[in-house]
Design an enzyme around this catalytic site. Structure first.
Site, PDB file in Angstrom:
ATOM      1  N   GLU A  45       6.333 -10.657  -2.075  1.00 44.41           N
ATOM      2  CA  GLU A  45       5.070 -10.351  -1.440  1.00 44.41           C
ATOM      3  C   GLU A  45       3.986 -11.778  -1.156  1.00 44.41           C
ATOM      4  OE1 GLU A  45       3.781  -7.195  -3.624  1.00 44.41           O
ATOM      5  OE2 GLU A  45       1.870  -7.779  -4.007  1.00 44.41           O
ATOM      6  N   GLN A  81      -7.901 -11.678   1.218  1.00 43.99           N
ATOM      7  CA  GLN A  81      -9.082 -12.187   0.623  1.00 43.99           C
ATOM      8  C   GLN A  81      -9.705 -13.671   1.261  1.00 43.99           C
ATOM      9  OE1 GLN A  81      -6.050 -11.366  -0.339  1.00 43.99           O
ATOM     10  NE2 GLN A  81      -6.398 -10.171  -2.437  1.00 43.99           N
ATOM     11  N   TYR A  97      -2.840  -3.146 -12.280  1.00 49.54           N
ATOM     12  CA  TYR A  97      -1.961  -4.039 -12.694  1.00 49.54           C
ATOM     13  C   TYR A  97      -2.478  -4.458 -14.134  1.00 49.54           C
ATOM     14  CZ  TYR A  97      -0.976  -3.584  -7.635  1.00 49.54           C
ATOM     15  OH  TYR A  97      -0.555  -3.212  -6.500  1.00 49.54           O
ATOM     16  N   GLU A 144       6.933   0.444   1.540  1.00 52.00           N
ATOM     17  CA  GLU A 144       5.927   0.823   0.882  1.00 52.00           C
ATOM     18  C   GLU A 144       4.783   1.464   1.871  1.00 52.00           C
ATOM     19  OE1 GLU A 144       3.618  -2.544  -0.810  1.00 52.00           O
ATOM     20  OE2 GLU A 144       2.838  -1.320  -2.685  1.00 52.00           O
ATOM     21  N   HIS A 163       3.669  -7.215 -11.126  1.00 47.80           N
ATOM     22  CA  HIS A 163       2.643  -7.931 -10.607  1.00 47.80           C
ATOM     23  C   HIS A 163       2.435  -9.337 -11.438  1.00 47.80           C
ATOM     24  CE1 HIS A 163      -0.974  -8.026  -7.963  1.00 47.80           C
ATOM     25  NE2 HIS A 163      -0.313  -7.173  -7.131  1.00 47.80           N
ATOM     26  N   HIS A 187       6.124  -5.577   2.308  1.00 43.16           N
ATOM     27  CA  HIS A 187       4.922  -5.277   1.577  1.00 43.16           C
ATOM     28  C   HIS A 187       3.984  -4.338   2.458  1.00 43.16           C
ATOM     29  CE1 HIS A 187       0.950  -6.865   0.079  1.00 43.16           C
ATOM     30  NE2 HIS A 187       1.322  -6.252  -1.041  1.00 43.16           N
ATOM     31  N   ARG A 225      10.634  -8.463  -0.397  1.00 44.38           N
ATOM     32  CA  ARG A 225       9.553  -7.614   0.131  1.00 44.38           C
ATOM     33  C   ARG A 225       8.283  -8.442   0.774  1.00 44.38           C
ATOM     34  NH1 ARG A 225       7.418  -3.885  -1.937  1.00 44.38           N
ATOM     35  NH2 ARG A 225       5.493  -4.642  -2.232  1.00 44.38           N
ATOM     36  N   GLU A 253       9.408  -4.532  -9.443  1.00 46.98           N
ATOM     37  CA  GLU A 253       8.798  -5.551  -8.425  1.00 46.98           C
ATOM     38  C   GLU A 253       7.948  -6.786  -9.184  1.00 46.98           C
ATOM     39  OE1 GLU A 253       6.219  -3.389  -5.701  1.00 46.98           O
ATOM     40  OE2 GLU A 253       5.109  -5.103  -5.114  1.00 46.98           O
TER      41      GLU A 253
HETATM   42 MG    MG Z   1       3.440  -5.807  -5.220  1.00 40.78          MG
END
Ligand code: MG
Length: 401
Positions: free
Chosen positions: A259, A44, A159, A336, A209, A309, A280, A233
């Protein structure tokens, strides 16, 4: 006696051959033809990371001894005085991973050998199933199982889900809306259906999330316990981590977190108090392989496993770094994986392959991955304003994406 091999240049390569904007660091050395690659991807804010590397890290690093990875990492972290932020951590990671790559190439060994060698031949991975209804998710998951995957993350409607009956106030701005409580109800129904359809043997994962309020997260972790997830998660946001104690006392659902973490003060209490089961973190967000080794060792002491992650906003170079950590770590849990496109394999020769749910390392020295820079320049990073992270609750108020 010859002098040390030194850093002669630090290049920043921005490319977007797939969905995500990627930042790759290439460290050139005084030894002709010897260079290293590292992942610095904060998708981002790629241009901020680029400036941090080009304007701040590069002048600081030119001329330093490539062998001194630890010292360079420590000094890079304190040199800016203010530390543990996502832009600088990613920039430092790009250099750190590249120096591990260089060290492996100089030793003629893969990085996992430098860490202590393999604990396993390959890393088990999980991939993402999605759909708009419980049956679509079950179908999507079954396709992945048919491809050989034994671990599948199940999401419905992206999400936060999709709540079509949501009532918004008049004049609500555009955005990515979700209703936290409707999401919780729909996900329970979906997870129950997929477990029923796929049976007990397939390992199921779900990523909240950060979409639930803390007390609804407590209830959700209790409610999903019966479906025996491999892990749940990001059931809480980093801002709410004290609530993990409450969840832990009420549910045996395995928990994965981290993450969004930048700072050791975020993961340390969760590991030390055994409040989670999997760390993670986004390895580049922590600052690279050097801190990841330390987190792995700390977590191992407390019976916590790793699950770095690894969606598409971890670059192929970052995935290679993850893989070296995975095959080495005694307390590896799961990796992942994002199923890259053919063009990503072309831009990044050496990008790992997955066979029957396992990702295999090669015996190439270093990280074992390269970049076709000519091809990478054909995929410049877009400069759009991200939409999916402009997330809102039903009343229009901003929410964490
Ligand atoms: Mg995630």
């Amino acid at each position: 006696m010859t002098g040390p091999v030194t850093i002669t240049d630090v290049e920043t390569i921005l490319t977007q051959p797939g969905q995500s904007r990627l930042v790759i660091v290439k460290v050139q050395t005084s030894e002709p033809g010897l260079y290293g690659l590292g992942c610095a991807t904060f998708t981002q804010r790629v241009f901020a990371v680029e400036a941090a590397i080009e304007r701040h890290l590069k002048p600081f690093l030119i001329g330093r001894d490539v062998d001194r990875i630890e010292e360079i990492w420590q000094m890079s972290m304190v040199h800016g005085y203010w530390r543990n932020g996502p832009v600088l951590n990613n920039a430092i990671s790009g250099v750190d991973q590249a120096l591990w790559d260089v060290k492996g190439k100089r030793a003629g060994m893969p990085v996992y050998q430098l860490l202590g060698g393999k604990s396993r031949e390959a890393a088990a991975v999980y991939v993402h199933a999605n759909g708009e209804s419980p049956q679509e998710v079950a179908d999507s998951a079954q396709c992945l199982v048919d491809e050989g995957y034994r671990h599948v993350r199940i999401q419905m409607g992206g999400y936060g889900g999709t709540a079509s009956a949501m009532q918004r106030p008049q004049g609500s701005p555009a955005g990515n809306y979700f209703d936290p409580r409707a999401y919780g109800r729909a996900m329970l129904e979906m997870i129950a259906h997929v477990r029923e359809t796929l049976g007990a043997e397939i390992e199921l994962l779900h990523d909240v999330h950060e979409r639930l309020s803390p007390i609804d997260a407590v209830q959700f972790a209790k409610d999903v316990e019966t479906y025996r997830l491999f892990f749940l998660e990001d059931v809480l946001a980093p801002e709410d981590i004290e609530w993990f104690r409450t969840i832990r006392h009420q549910s045996a659902t395995p928990l994965a977190m981290g993450e969004l973490f930048n700072n050791p003060l975020e993961w340390r209490p969760l590991i030390n108090e055994r409040l989670i089961d999997f760390v993670r973190m986004h390895v580049s967000q922590m600052g690279g392989i050097t801190p990841a080794i330390k987190v792995t060792a700390l977590a191992d002491t407390f019976g916590v496993r790793t699950a770095w992650h690894g969606p598409s906003d971890t670059s192929p170079v970052g995935h290679a770094a993850n893989l070296h950590l995975d095959v080495w770590a005694p307390n590896f849990g799961i990796q992942e994986w994002y199923q890259p496109s053919e063009i990503e394999y072309e831009v990044f020769p050496g990008l790992p392959h997955v066979v029957d749910g396992y990702m295999y390392p090669t015996d190439q020295p270093g990280l074992g991955i390269d970049i076709d820079e000519g091809l990478a320049t054909k995929f410049p990073c877009d400069e759009i304003v991200e939409q999916w992270t402009q997330t809102r609750r039903p009343d229009g108020s901003p929410a964490r994406p």
